[in-house]
Design an enzyme around this catalytic site. Structure first.
Site, PDB file in Angstrom:
ATOM      1  N   HIS A 201       0.713  -1.231   0.050  1.00  0.00           N
ATOM      2  CA  HIS A 201       0.048  -0.081  -0.039  1.00  0.00           C
ATOM      3  C   HIS A 201       0.914   1.338   0.057  1.00  0.00           C
ATOM      4  CE1 HIS A 201       1.154  -0.313   4.186  1.00  0.00           C
ATOM      5  NE2 HIS A 201       0.843   0.803   4.435  1.00  0.00           N
TER       6      HIS A 201
ATOM      7  N   ARG B 195       8.082  -8.882  15.093  1.00  0.00           N
ATOM      8  CA  ARG B 195       8.605  -7.585  14.687  1.00  0.00           C
ATOM      9  C   ARG B 195       7.743  -6.473  15.398  1.00  0.00           C
ATOM     10  NH1 ARG B 195      10.689  -4.193  10.182  1.00  0.00           N
ATOM     11  NH2 ARG B 195       9.263  -2.549   9.582  1.00  0.00           N
TER      12      ARG B 195
ATOM     13  N   ASP C  88       0.986   5.293   2.089  1.00  0.00           N
ATOM     14  CA  ASP C  88       0.374   5.884   2.800  1.00  0.00           C
ATOM     15  C   ASP C  88      -0.461   7.372   2.354  1.00  0.00           C
ATOM     16  OD1 ASP C  88       1.248   4.202   4.544  1.00  0.00           O
ATOM     17  OD2 ASP C  88       2.834   5.380   5.205  1.00  0.00           O
TER      18      ASP C  88
ATOM     19  N   HIS D  30       4.822   0.058  -0.281  1.00  0.00           N
ATOM     20  CA  HIS D  30       5.626  -0.586   0.781  1.00  0.00           C
ATOM     21  C   HIS D  30       4.669  -1.809   1.353  1.00  0.00           C
ATOM     22  CE1 HIS D  30       3.931   2.781   2.843  1.00  0.00           C
ATOM     23  NE2 HIS D  30       3.915   1.988   3.945  1.00  0.00           N
TER      24      HIS D  30
HETATM   25  C1  GA4 Z   1      -2.307   2.976   5.445  1.00  0.00           C
HETATM   26  C2  GA4 Z   1      -1.593   3.865   6.465  1.00  0.00           C
HETATM   27  C3  GA4 Z   1      -2.001   3.761   7.961  1.00  0.00           C
HETATM   28  O1  GA4 Z   1      -1.614   2.684   8.581  1.00  0.00           O
HETATM   29  C4  GA4 Z   1      -3.769   3.918   8.007  1.00  0.00           C
HETATM   30  C5  GA4 Z   1      -4.128   2.961   7.383  1.00  0.00           C
HETATM   31  C6  GA4 Z   1      -5.825   2.436   7.209  1.00  0.00           C
HETATM   32  C7  GA4 Z   1      -6.307   1.553   8.557  1.00  0.00           C
HETATM   33  O2  GA4 Z   1      -5.142   0.593   8.951  1.00  0.00           O
HETATM   34  O3  GA4 Z   1      -7.129   1.543   8.888  1.00  0.00           O
HETATM   35  C8  GA4 Z   1      -6.090   1.968   6.007  1.00  0.00           C
HETATM   36  C9  GA4 Z   1      -4.783   2.227   5.168  1.00  0.00           C
HETATM   37  C10 GA4 Z   1      -3.844   3.024   5.838  1.00  0.00           C
HETATM   38  C11 GA4 Z   1      -5.275   2.942   3.530  1.00  0.00           C
HETATM   39  C12 GA4 Z   1      -6.587   2.599   3.026  1.00  0.00           C
HETATM   40  C13 GA4 Z   1      -7.606   1.960   4.099  1.00  0.00           C
HETATM   41  C14 GA4 Z   1      -7.347   2.612   5.288  1.00  0.00           C
HETATM   42  C15 GA4 Z   1      -6.652   0.585   5.627  1.00  0.00           C
HETATM   43  C16 GA4 Z   1      -7.463   0.668   4.319  1.00  0.00           C
HETATM   44  C17 GA4 Z   1      -7.651  -0.489   3.558  1.00  0.00           C
HETATM   45  C18 GA4 Z   1      -3.888   4.039   9.460  1.00  0.00           C
HETATM   46  C19 GA4 Z   1      -4.140   5.019   7.227  1.00  0.00           C
HETATM   47  O4  GA4 Z   1      -4.377   6.285   7.375  1.00  0.00           O
HETATM   48  O5  GA4 Z   1      -4.410   4.435   5.837  1.00  0.00           O
END
Ligand code: GA4
Length: 328
Positions: free
Chosen positions: A202, A269, A204, A259
């Site tokens: 994914h 981890r 961020d 990443h």
């Molecule tokens: C990716 C980055 C952060 O960990 C996060 C993630 C969020 C979650 O875990 O709830 C998301 C992911 C993240 C991006 C798309 C959506 C939302 C899971 C998901 C499938 C907390 C964020 O802000 O976006």
């Protein structure tokens, strides 16, 4: 001992299909104490959207105290941890990531950086006062946020932007919509010759992310041509990711890095990540000084962080979230 859910997962869901790796690429290393680091930072954000920083000045004590609290939490019985869940949007989560069916070999705590309310549920699991737990998180988050702001100011200078706090002020804002995450990846043996996915690929959505992990490997970043490179673990350094919002604000000059994390076969981890986001009402658009004078060559439609976040939370982890906001 760390206890994972009793329910047996379908292991195929976690396996990595494509694990082709390019191992001779070196991750950019930035020494924050060096005066010439601005141009190196810009280059790293353009080429990788990712780099490692040393001489960051974050007190070891803040890191070790928070890490030991996280380990204590994740070592608690599942029935206790679940009292701090589900992550809606903050709280404890186990194997399920986001709201759209993504899974990973990971358990985690999601916290907003405005912590007062979040810490109560978590602190009670580890038998601590909320004040004590939130002090540990606050000390750590404050320090990494400061480092993220310093880096954003150096980047603005490296990009020859006159107002050097144009990016950092978004994180400094009281309304900054930032998130903090503690992840625990329990060890998991290779399954039918394949590694298990800890956290799927994914990007961020925010501006910048600051990651620190213990000495267990697993993080990988994707290069432009799609191969994956493992990031050697280093508990004394921090790793910085360019997020989607910074890619937009630089009109695509900086790359939001794809990443993922693979479960390690032998060791746990533990990682802690600060995701620096802007206030919800903030317009995310290329900085005017990075656009060609007189022509609006923005690659993106205008949107607010609220709109982007709403759309991101409807997506699957691996989706390209920015393409909905690209100009055709
Ligand atoms: C990716 C980055 C952060 O960990 C996060 C993630 C969020 C979650 O875990 O709830 C998301 C992911 C993240 C991006 C798309 C959506 C939302 C899971 C998901 C499938 C907390 C964020 O802000 O976006």
């Amino acid at each position: 001992m760390v206890v994972m859910s009793k329910q047996s997962p379908n292991m195929e869901q976690f396996c990595v299909v494509n694990s082709s790796q390019s191992t001779n690429t070196l991750i950019p290393l930035i020494d924050l104490s060096q005066p010439d680091s601005k141009s190196c930072l810009v280059k790293a954000c353009e080429e990788f959207g990712f780099f490692k920083v040393i001489n960051h000045g974050i007190p070891t004590e803040f890191i070790s105290k928070l890490e030991s609290k996280a380990i204590k939490f994740f070592s608690s019985p599942m029935s206790e941890k679940e009292k701090a869940g589900p992550p809606d949007p903050v709280g404890y989560g186990n194997k399920s990531i986001g709201r759209n069916g993504d899974v990973g070999w990971v358990e985690y705590l999601l916290l907003s950086t405005n912590l007062e309310n979040d810490c109560q549920r978590i602190a009670s699991v580890v038998g601590e006062t909320p004040e004590n737990f939130s002090l540990c998180v606050n000390n750590y988050v404050k320090a990494v946020k400061k480092m993220a702001c310093d880096i954003l100011e150096m980047l603005a200078e490296g990009l020859m932007i006159q107002q050097k706090n144009v990016l950092s002020e978004l994180l400094m804002d009281k309304q900054s919509d930032s998130v903090f995450r503690l992840n625990h990846y329990p060890p998991c043996p290779v399954f039918h010759g394949k590694h298990l996915i800890g956290f799927g690929e994914h990007t961020d959505p925010q501006i910048i992310s600051v990651l620190r992990s213990n000495n267990t490997s697993g993080l990988q970043i994707s290069l432009k041509e799609g191969s994956w490179i493992p990031v050697p673990a280093d508990q004394d350094s921090f790793f910085i990711n360019v997020g989607d919002s910074l890619q937009v604000m630089t009109n695509g000059r900086f790359k939001s890095v794809r990443h993922r994390v693979l479960a390690n076969s032998y060791k746990s981890r533990v990682s802690m990540i600060y995701f620096g986001g802007p206030p919800l009402s903030e317009k995310i658009a290329p900085l005017p000084s990075l656009l060609k004078e007189g022509s609006n060559n923005s690659l993106y439609k205008e949107f607010t962080w609220f709109e982007y976040k709403k759309s991101a939370y409807k997506s699957k982890l691996a989706d390209n979230r920015l393409c909905l906001f690209e100009k055709i």
